[in-house]
Structure formats: structure tokens, C-alpha cells
Motif scaffolding. Structure first.
Motif, PDB file in Angstrom:
ATOM      1  N   VAL A 251      14.371   1.302   6.628  1.00 43.51           N
ATOM      2  CA  VAL A 251      13.661   0.373   5.749  1.00 43.51           C
ATOM      3  C   VAL A 251      12.588   1.093   4.944  1.00 43.51           C
ATOM      4  CG1 VAL A 251      12.216  -1.695   5.640  1.00 43.51           C
ATOM      5  CG2 VAL A 251      14.123  -1.588   7.273  1.00 43.51           C
ATOM      6  N   SER A 252      11.706   1.794   5.608  1.00 40.06           N
ATOM      7  CA  SER A 252      10.543   2.383   4.944  1.00 40.06           C
ATOM      8  C   SER A 252      10.750   3.857   4.619  1.00 40.06           C
ATOM      9  CB  SER A 252       9.313   2.238   5.843  1.00 40.06           C
ATOM     10  OG  SER A 252       9.470   3.046   7.006  1.00 40.06           O
ATOM     11  N   ALA A 253       9.846   4.384   3.805  1.00 43.34           N
ATOM     12  CA  ALA A 253       9.867   5.805   3.468  1.00 43.34           C
ATOM     13  C   ALA A 253       9.665   6.659   4.712  1.00 43.34           C
ATOM     14  CB  ALA A 253       8.783   6.104   2.432  1.00 43.34           C
ATOM     15  N   SER A 273      19.700  10.825  -3.087  1.00 43.36           N
ATOM     16  CA  SER A 273      19.759   9.904  -4.230  1.00 43.36           C
ATOM     17  C   SER A 273      18.966   8.626  -4.017  1.00 43.36           C
ATOM     18  CB  SER A 273      21.220   9.549  -4.534  1.00 43.36           C
ATOM     19  OG  SER A 273      21.793   8.844  -3.455  1.00 43.36           O
ATOM     20  N   ALA A 274      18.346   8.482  -2.834  1.00 41.13           N
ATOM     21  CA  ALA A 274      17.565   7.262  -2.567  1.00 41.13           C
ATOM     22  C   ALA A 274      16.329   7.215  -3.456  1.00 41.13           C
ATOM     23  CB  ALA A 274      17.157   7.217  -1.104  1.00 41.13           C
ATOM     24  N   ALA A 275      15.920   6.003  -3.785  1.00 47.73           N
ATOM     25  CA  ALA A 275      14.687   5.778  -4.543  1.00 47.73           C
ATOM     26  C   ALA A 275      13.574   5.487  -3.541  1.00 47.73           C
ATOM     27  CB  ALA A 275      14.861   4.621  -5.519  1.00 47.73           C
ATOM     28  N   VAL A 276      12.970   6.547  -3.041  1.00 42.35           N
ATOM     29  CA  VAL A 276      11.963   6.426  -1.991  1.00 42.35           C
ATOM     30  C   VAL A 276      10.607   6.063  -2.604  1.00 42.35           C
ATOM     31  CG1 VAL A 276      10.845   7.588  -0.049  1.00 42.35           C
ATOM     32  CG2 VAL A 276      13.211   8.161  -0.663  1.00 42.35           C
ATOM     33  N   LYS A 301      -1.608   4.342  -0.109  1.00 47.50           N
ATOM     34  CA  LYS A 301      -1.692   5.783   0.132  1.00 47.50           C
ATOM     35  C   LYS A 301      -0.330   6.403  -0.189  1.00 47.50           C
ATOM     36  CE  LYS A 301      -0.436   5.307   5.016  1.00 47.50           C
ATOM     37  NZ  LYS A 301      -0.824   5.550   6.422  1.00 47.50           N
ATOM     38  N   LYS A 302      -0.343   7.694  -0.482  1.00 48.34           N
ATOM     39  CA  LYS A 302       0.898   8.380  -0.794  1.00 48.34           C
ATOM     40  C   LYS A 302       1.808   8.454   0.430  1.00 48.34           C
ATOM     41  CE  LYS A 302       0.221  11.539  -4.679  1.00 48.34           C
ATOM     42  NZ  LYS A 302       0.213  12.968  -5.083  1.00 48.34           N
ATOM     43  N   THR A 303       3.085   8.288   0.183  1.00 50.26           N
ATOM     44  CA  THR A 303       4.055   8.547   1.246  1.00 50.26           C
ATOM     45  C   THR A 303       4.344  10.054   1.297  1.00 50.26           C
ATOM     46  OG1 THR A 303       5.903   8.206  -0.283  1.00 50.26           O
ATOM     47  CG2 THR A 303       5.173   6.298   0.988  1.00 50.26           C
ATOM     48  N   THR A 304       4.878  10.497   2.392  1.00 47.83           N
ATOM     49  CA  THR A 304       5.300  11.904   2.490  1.00 47.83           C
ATOM     50  C   THR A 304       6.517  12.109   1.589  1.00 47.83           C
ATOM     51  OG1 THR A 304       4.545  12.009   4.773  1.00 47.83           O
ATOM     52  CG2 THR A 304       6.065  13.725   4.053  1.00 47.83           C
ATOM     53  N   ASP A 305       6.486  13.148   0.773  1.00 43.28           N
ATOM     54  CA  ASP A 305       7.585  13.445  -0.141  1.00 43.28           C
ATOM     55  C   ASP A 305       8.771  13.977   0.677  1.00 43.28           C
ATOM     56  OD1 ASP A 305       9.359  14.590  -2.034  1.00 43.28           O
ATOM     57  OD2 ASP A 305       7.711  14.781  -3.470  1.00 43.28           O
ATOM     58  N   VAL A 306       9.777  13.128   0.865  1.00 45.62           N
ATOM     59  CA  VAL A 306      10.920  13.498   1.704  1.00 45.62           C
ATOM     60  C   VAL A 306      11.667  14.687   1.106  1.00 45.62           C
ATOM     61  CG1 VAL A 306      13.044  12.685   2.795  1.00 45.62           C
ATOM     62  CG2 VAL A 306      11.146  11.089   2.447  1.00 45.62           C
ATOM     63  N   LEU A 307      11.908  14.645  -0.197  1.00 49.30           N
ATOM     64  CA  LEU A 307      12.676  15.709  -0.854  1.00 49.30           C
ATOM     65  C   LEU A 307      11.942  17.042  -0.781  1.00 49.30           C
ATOM     66  CD1 LEU A 307      15.211  16.406  -2.446  1.00 49.30           C
ATOM     67  CD2 LEU A 307      14.025  15.713  -4.543  1.00 49.30           C
ATOM     68  N   ALA A 308      10.654  17.026  -1.049  1.00 51.74           N
ATOM     69  CA  ALA A 308       9.875  18.265  -0.980  1.00 51.74           C
ATOM     70  C   ALA A 308       9.816  18.797   0.446  1.00 51.74           C
ATOM     71  CB  ALA A 308       8.467  18.028  -1.519  1.00 51.74           C
TER      72      ALA A 308
END
Length: 400
Positions: A251-253, A273-276, A301-308
Motif C-alpha cells: 500500500v505505502s511507499a 515502474s510504480a508511481a511511488v 515528510k519525504k519518503t525514502t527514494d526506493v529507486l535511488a
């Protein structure tokens, strides 16, 4: 292996044509899309209605239907097929195929086919053993056609010997093995993310986006069709995936981050390809927030950048593909994202392009590689776009 494969089945005049009903049923049950071409002689053994009912498609019998005025396009049929299967293949049709004769719709479609062609001979013993038949079969095999060996047993004439068409179950097994042999991503493990993430505000409200997940699901299906073992990490969506794909719903980032990290090390190819969500509420209300004030503020607050995060851990043998959805200065943002996040490819979508974006069945993309070379594609269905993306991935797999 047969799921969503387009199978063009040719049925020739033979007593074994009755087996084609079960063959069609097994193909459809395996998930294949089946179209049948029935020769005039074959229609003496099994009716078009039977095969049309089982295949859920019209059965083609001739070039032109005089009563309806419908023309059957043999070129389109040949190009539609992922595999062409002729079962039963009579001595007559085998001879025509070997010598380039196309006096009926089946042999014309055969000459137009660009896909692998398999044929299952069915004839009496003397016909099977005749030098001309064996020479024609040898010639077909030299052309690259694949024979499904006939069985041995009692034949329609009462003779005992080789010439029985392989049983439908044997043909299905043979076809599946043949497909597996040529799958370019066999034994590769792939992780694909798709859809949006929802960041909870309270038990009933969330921050989200308009992503449907259609693009990611289409990519997962295409990679699966290419032989990969696919894990699909899906945000909230109503879409369904093939049974052979391992689906993990999040569900969440933060949930997507945790699942992706857990499956990242064992993956050869990762397509994100997800829009996180970029931001999530600092605090989530435990009860539904009541509408009281004229203005209402939520601290984010910022989420953790999954791709990075994954890019920083990527090994030399892994391929990482990211997506960029932009509205301004698209190329520069995409190239910067490619560099900063250690990607091998980045797929660029622009909301300025007609037919691209969320909740539609089409898309228009450009792809940048590590050399910053740009490949631009026309607007296509998301299924076709998925094929384009996977073909670019395949180029890197072949050269890695």
C-alpha cells in the motif's frame, strides 16, 4: 508457456482431424488465443462449427466467402501467429508446403508466416513410408519447420505401423518444450513494481496519485512471456496478473521499499515502474478526522527514494530500469535521474504527449540508455509499449 500465445492451427483432411477438437480445447485451456484454418477436405471430417465453438473464434475455410462477401487475409493470419501448428498435416498438404504451392488458404497463410511452424503428420503407413513423402518432410525441416513425430499403432486402413498423429496432449507438451527452448529470459529473475502508493492521513483518507498500474502489469506479463521468473510488487490496483507471476501487494511507499529491498539481491533485472509517493504524512490520525475548520494543513515528510536506494546497491550484473513522468524539460530531468540513481535505462513519459499518462490504455515513451542515447517510440497500446521496453532490456541482457 502457452498463456496469451497466438496459435494458428491448420487442420487438414485426415481421419485424425477429430483429434483437433481436443487439441483446440487444450490450447484454449492453457490460455492460448487460437484461430483455426480448416481445409475443404478437413471439413468432411470435422465441422467448422465445432472448432469455432471451442476456439471462440471464427474458423477460416477459404479465401473468400461468397455468401457473406468476407475475405480472409492470409497475410494477416500468418503475421498474427506466434506459432503456426498444422495438425493433422496430411501428405497432400506437406507436399504443397514443401514445394511452395498455395492453392488454399492454409498453405497461403503458411507462406506468409514469420513465426515458427510445427507440423504433426497423419497418414497411412504406405503414404508415410513413400519416398516422396519423406523427401517433402526432409525439405520442410531444412526450411526450419519442426516435425512432431507421428506415433506407431493401428491405422485407419487396418495396417499397423507409423503414421498416427501424435495425441493432443503430446502435441501440447511438445509445443511447450519448443517455446521454452527459445525463451530469451529463461532462468532470469525479474522484479517489477507497478501502480501507485497510498499514504494514509487517517483510517479512511490517503494521499495518492492517478497511476492505474497498467504499464507495470503489461511489462511484468511481457517479461514473464519471455521466460523470466517474475515478482510483481503492486500498489493498490484492481488489475490481475497471470497465475505464474508472483504478486506481492503493498500500500505505502515504506511497504514498497521493504518488499523491494527483500527481493532486490536475487533479481537479475529490476523494472521500477510504480508511481511511488514522494511525501507521506508525518503523523497518521488514529480516528477519522472530522470536518471542522475552513482550512486544514497536513505536515508531510519525504519518503525514502526506493529507486535511488536500489541504485546505490546495484551490482555490475544487475539491470535497473527506472521511469520518469515529466511535464517540463523532460529530457534533461530524465537524463539527470538516470545518472543520479545509477540506472541502465530510463523510460520517459510526458503528460504533454497525447495518448500518454495515467488511466489510459495507450502510452508514448522515449528511452535513454547509459550513453544518453535517446530512442523515441510512437503512441501505442501499453501492451505494445511493454514489448518495446522489454526488447531494449533484452539488448542489454545479450551484451552483458
Amino acid at each position: 508457456m502457452l498463456n496469451r500465445k497466438n496459435i494458428l492451427l491448420g487442420v487438414c483432411g485426415s481421419i485424425a482431424a477429430y483429434k483437433s477438437a481436443l487439441l483446440v480445447r487444450l490450447l484454449v485451456k492453457a490460455g492460448a488465443n487460437v484461430k483455426v484454418i480448416l481445409t475443404a477436405d478437413a471439413a468432411n471430417f470435422i465441422t467448422p462449427l465445432t472448432l469455432a465453438t471451442l476456439s471462440k473464434n471464427p474458423v477460416y475455410t477459404q479465401y473468400f466467402e461468397a455468401e457473406t462477401g468476407v475475405w480472409s487475409n492470409h497475410v494477416e493470419l500468418g503475421l498474427w501467429a506466434d506459432y503456426m501448428l498444422i495438425a493433422p498435416a496430411s501428405a497432400n498438404t506437406i507436399g504443397k508446403m514443401a514445394n511452395g504451392l498455395c492453392d488454399n488458404l492454409l498453405t497461403a497463410a503458411y507462406l506468409s508466416a514469420k513465426c515458427p511452424v510445427l507440423f504433426a503428420p497423419a497418414m497411412d503407413l504406405d503414404m508415410w513410408q513413400h519416398e516422396s513423402t519423406q523427401e517433402n518432410i526432409s525439405r520442410l525441416q531444412q526450411f526450419g519447420n519442426i516435425m512432431i513425430e507421428p506415433g506407431t499403432g493401428e491405422l485407419a486402413s487396418g495396417l499397423h505401423g507409423q503414421g498416427r498423429m501424435a495425441e493432443p496432449e503430446e502435441i501440447i507438451a511438445f509445443l511447450e518444450i519448443e517455446i521454452v527452448k527459445h525463451l530469451p529470459l529463461l532462468n532470469k529473475k525479474v522484479m517489477v513494481t507497478a501502480g501507485p502508493t497510498y499514504e494514509a492521513i487517517d483510517p479512511v483518507r490517503f494521499i495518492g496519485n492517478h497511476s492505474s498500474g497498467k504499464m507495470g502489469f503489461a511489462i511484468a506479463e511481457q517479461l514473464y512471456a519471455m521466460g523470466a521468473e517474475v515478482i510483481l510488487v503492486a500498489g493498490p490496483t484492481t488489475l490481475t496478473a497471470s497465475a505464474g507471476i508472483t504478486r506481492i501487494d503493498v500500500v505505502s511507499a515504506e511497504e514498497m521499499l521493504q518488499v523491494c529491498q527483500a527481493n532486490f539481491i536475487g533479481s537479475d533485472i529490476i523494472v521500477m515502474s510504480a508511481a511511488v509517493a514522494d511525501y507521506t504524512p508525518v503523523e497518521v490520525a488514529q480516528q477519522k478526522i472530522k470536518k471542522k475548520e475552513d482550512q486544514f494543513n497536513i505536515e508531510l515528510k519525504k519518503t525514502t527514494d526506493v529507486l535511488a536506494t536500489l541504485g546505490s546497491k546495484k551490482s555490475e550484473t544487475q539491470l535497473l530500469v527506472g521511469f520518469a513522468l515529466e511535464t517540463t524539460d523532460e529530457d534533461n530531468y530524465a537524463k539527470e535521474k538516470l545518472r543520479k540513481k545509477n540506472l541502465d535505462l530510463i523510460v520517459l513519459n510526458s503528460l504533454n504527449d497525447k495518448g500518454a499518462g495515467f488511466k489510459v490504455d495507450t502510452n508514448k515513451i522515449s528511452i535513454f540508455n547509459k550513453k544518453l542515447e535517446k530512442i523515441t517510440f510512437e503512441t501505442k497500446t501499453k501492451t505494445e509499449v511493454a514489448k518495446d521496453i522489454c526488447n531494449e532490456i533484452l539488448k542489454l541482457v545479450k551484451t552483458s
